[in-house]
Scaffold this motif. Structure first.
Motif, short mmCIF file in Angstrom:
data_model
loop_
_atom_site.label_atom_id
_atom_site.label_comp_id
_atom_site.label_asym_id
_atom_site.label_seq_id
_atom_site.Cartn_x
_atom_site.Cartn_y
_atom_site.Cartn_z
N UNK A 17 -128.62 38.00 1.91
CA UNK A 17 -128.89 39.08 0.98
C UNK A 17 -130.09 38.71 0.14
N UNK A 18 -130.55 39.64 -0.65
CA UNK A 18 -131.72 39.41 -1.46
C UNK A 18 -131.43 38.33 -2.50
N UNK A 19 -132.35 37.39 -2.67
CA UNK A 19 -132.18 36.39 -3.71
C UNK A 19 -132.10 37.10 -5.05
N UNK A 20 -131.29 36.59 -5.99
CA UNK A 20 -130.94 37.35 -7.16
C UNK A 20 -131.95 37.33 -8.28
N UNK A 21 -133.21 37.05 -7.99
CA UNK A 21 -134.22 37.11 -9.03
C UNK A 21 -135.12 38.30 -8.82
N UNK A 22 -135.53 39.01 -9.87
CA UNK A 22 -136.42 40.15 -9.68
C UNK A 22 -137.78 39.75 -9.17
N UNK A 23 -138.11 38.46 -9.24
CA UNK A 23 -139.41 38.01 -8.76
C UNK A 23 -139.33 37.44 -7.35
N UNK A 24 -138.21 37.62 -6.68
CA UNK A 24 -138.05 37.07 -5.33
C UNK A 24 -139.07 37.69 -4.38
N UNK A 75 -121.84 28.93 -9.95
CA UNK A 75 -122.86 27.93 -9.70
C UNK A 75 -122.35 26.52 -9.82
N UNK A 76 -121.12 26.29 -10.32
CA UNK A 76 -120.62 24.95 -10.49
C UNK A 76 -120.22 24.35 -9.15
N UNK A 122 -124.83 36.54 -11.15
CA UNK A 122 -125.10 37.60 -10.18
C UNK A 122 -126.58 37.93 -10.10
N UNK A 123 -127.34 37.61 -11.15
CA UNK A 123 -128.74 38.02 -11.22
C UNK A 123 -129.73 36.86 -11.23
N UNK A 124 -129.27 35.64 -11.28
CA UNK A 124 -130.16 34.49 -11.45
C UNK A 124 -129.88 33.40 -10.42
N UNK A 125 -130.94 32.71 -10.04
CA UNK A 125 -130.81 31.57 -9.13
C UNK A 125 -131.71 30.45 -9.62
N UNK A 126 -131.33 29.23 -9.27
CA UNK A 126 -132.07 28.04 -9.66
C UNK A 126 -132.53 27.33 -8.40
N UNK A 127 -133.84 27.22 -8.21
CA UNK A 127 -134.38 26.50 -7.06
C UNK A 127 -134.19 25.01 -7.27
N UNK A 128 -133.79 24.31 -6.22
CA UNK A 128 -133.47 22.89 -6.40
C UNK A 128 -133.85 22.08 -5.17
N UNK A 129 -133.90 20.76 -5.38
CA UNK A 129 -134.15 19.81 -4.30
C UNK A 129 -133.03 18.78 -4.31
N UNK A 141 -133.84 17.12 -8.30
CA UNK A 141 -134.74 17.83 -9.22
C UNK A 141 -134.53 19.33 -9.12
N UNK A 142 -135.15 20.04 -10.06
CA UNK A 142 -135.19 21.49 -10.06
C UNK A 142 -136.63 21.93 -9.87
N UNK A 143 -136.86 22.87 -8.97
CA UNK A 143 -138.22 23.35 -8.70
C UNK A 143 -138.67 24.35 -9.76
N UNK A 144 -139.97 24.62 -9.81
CA UNK A 144 -140.47 25.61 -10.77
C UNK A 144 -139.75 26.94 -10.63
N UNK A 145 -139.60 27.64 -11.74
CA UNK A 145 -138.89 28.92 -11.77
C UNK A 145 -139.52 29.90 -10.78
N UNK A 146 -138.68 30.65 -10.08
CA UNK A 146 -139.09 31.68 -9.14
C UNK A 146 -139.89 31.14 -7.96
N UNK A 147 -139.67 29.88 -7.60
CA UNK A 147 -140.42 29.33 -6.46
C UNK A 147 -139.79 29.70 -5.12
N UNK A 148 -138.48 29.87 -5.06
CA UNK A 148 -137.79 30.28 -3.84
C UNK A 148 -138.32 29.57 -2.59
N UNK A 149 -138.09 28.26 -2.48
CA UNK A 149 -138.65 27.49 -1.36
C UNK A 149 -138.15 27.98 -0.01
#
Length: 416
Positions: A17-24, A75-76, A122-129, A141-149
């Protein structure tokens, strides 16, 4: 896989489904049509998309409708369950309860990285490594906001590239976003990335003016300071999904040229000789057969593999081709329904692997060098987003989401 697949876990992830960020980025979008009676809000594929893109959008829509029935955000990290085993594949617990793992790359049996995202609401995601230390995965680590790797390349523990909505570099301490160069074709959406021994990098994907159906192939190179757009031959609408680098004057990119009205989608192969990119003829398809490449790997100037899928009369199966230094030749693959291949590469033990799948169908193929044919191996039993062989040893990683459940991230390993 050798120095190849770890730096080209490129196969474009198809999110459920669509990633939950408006900038996806658009690559994550599921096209939504006007609600019909009894189907209000159900996702629909874009009717203007190329044939294979339509099939993927339909797949995404079906999966999105199913997962949205019991949608919840958590998210936990969940309590660790006993790792599952599937025909030699063994799931390794990851510290993400809900989200997606989109790419993986390994340097050895005890050093591997995976990127993706964790749903935090429901509306936010955190990019991570995540990092594998030989015994377990932990969040590094956590990637830059809205990076969606979407893809990952690892040259060393302090030299990683992740590309998606943007390009980000890890220096061992922090991630830094680096803007891609403007492209006259539209917004650049990378699908694959590869690094070189001297610290340079290449990324390939597509430039999107309005919709994916109007995209054109795009290539950019990193010179140590900035990304630069690479002029390409005009092939029309299409995209690139894999890149392999042998030398500064020997770079391959693979993807597809979208089907014109009433025509065929064709596999696309481009080569860089140090001066310019040119199109190299791909094996000719039979009438009515649509083909595309999802990944490419090179072990020598006369030993390059590209893998993907083909569709004939609505039936999809794996597709593979080999470059011997003179020409590309199609190589027979097992007839696995919906067995599109997304990645290919060679492990440190010399084994050549190809991995992929569509939706809940996963597939792994192994090259039998003695019989000169691809054989089906045990399936990863995961919705595959990315894969990597293990250099300096053997084995294979596949990451994605579980076949059942609501966006449950999975990393599974086939021991060498």
């Amino acid at each position: 896989m050798t120095d190849v697949m770890p730096t080209t876990t490129s196969s474009r992830p198809r999110s459920t489904r669509r990633a939950p960020s408006p900038a996806a980025p658009d690559a994550w979008a599921v096209a939504v049509g006007s609600p019909a009676a009894g189907e209000a809000g159900r996702s629909r594929p874009d009717p203007t998309a190329a044939p294979v893109a339509q099939a993927e959008q339909a797949e995404q829509a079906e999966q999105a409708d199913q997962t949205d029935e019991d949608d919840r955000a958590d998210g936990a990290a969940a309590p660790a369950a006993a790792p599952a085993s599937h025909g030699g594949w063994r799931e390794t617990p990851v510290p993400v309860a809900k989200g997606d793992l989109t790419a993986v790359a390994a340097l050895s049996a005890t050093r591997a990285w995976a990127v993706g995202y964790r749903l935090t609401s429901d509306e936010q995601a955190e990019a991570l490594a995540l990092r594998w230390d030989g015994a377990s995965w932990r969040q590094e680590s956590t990637l830059p906001r809205d990076s969606f790797p979407q893809a990952l390349a690892v040259r060393s523990a302090d030299d990683l590239w992740a590309v998606g909505a943007t390009a980000a570099h890890w220096n061992g301490r922090a991630w830094t976003a680096h803007a891609l160069a403007p492209d006259p074709g539209g917004r650049v959406l990378p699908d694959a990335v590869a690094t070189t021994p001297d610290g340079r990098a290449w990324t390939v994907g597509r430039a999107v003016p309005r919709s994916i159906a109007s995209a054109v192939p795009a290539v950019q190179s990193w010179d140590g300071a900035a990304w630069h757009r690479q002029p390409l031959p005009d092939v029309g609408r299409g995209e690139l999904s894999g890149v392999a680098v042998l030398a500064p004057d020997d770079v391959w990119a693979a993807g597809a040229v979208f089907a014109p009205a009433g025509g065929q989608q064709t596999a696309l192969l481009l080569h860089f000789d140090g001066g310019r990119w040119r199109r190299v003829p791909a094996p000719e398809a039979a009438g009515g057969e649509h083909r595309w490449f999802g990944g490419i790997a090179a072990t020598a100037p006369d030993d390059v593999w590209a893998v993907g899928g083909s569709v004939t009369r609505g039936r999809e199966r794996p597709f593979a081709a080999h470059w011997d230094g003179r020409a590309w030749t199609a190589v027979a693959t097992p007839a696995v329904p919906d067995g599109r291949l997304r990645a290919v590469g060679q492990g440190g033990d010399g084994t050549l692997w190809a991995v992929g799948g569509k939706g809940a169908v996963s597939v792994a193929l192994c090259w039998d060098a003695t019989r000169r044919r691809w054989s089906r191996a045990a399936d990863p039993a995961v919705v595959v987003r990315g894969a990597s062989t293990v250099p300096r040893g053997g084995g294979l990683w596949a990451v994605g989401v579980a076949e059942r459940g609501d966006l449950v991230p999975v990393a599974t390993r086939l021991a060498g």
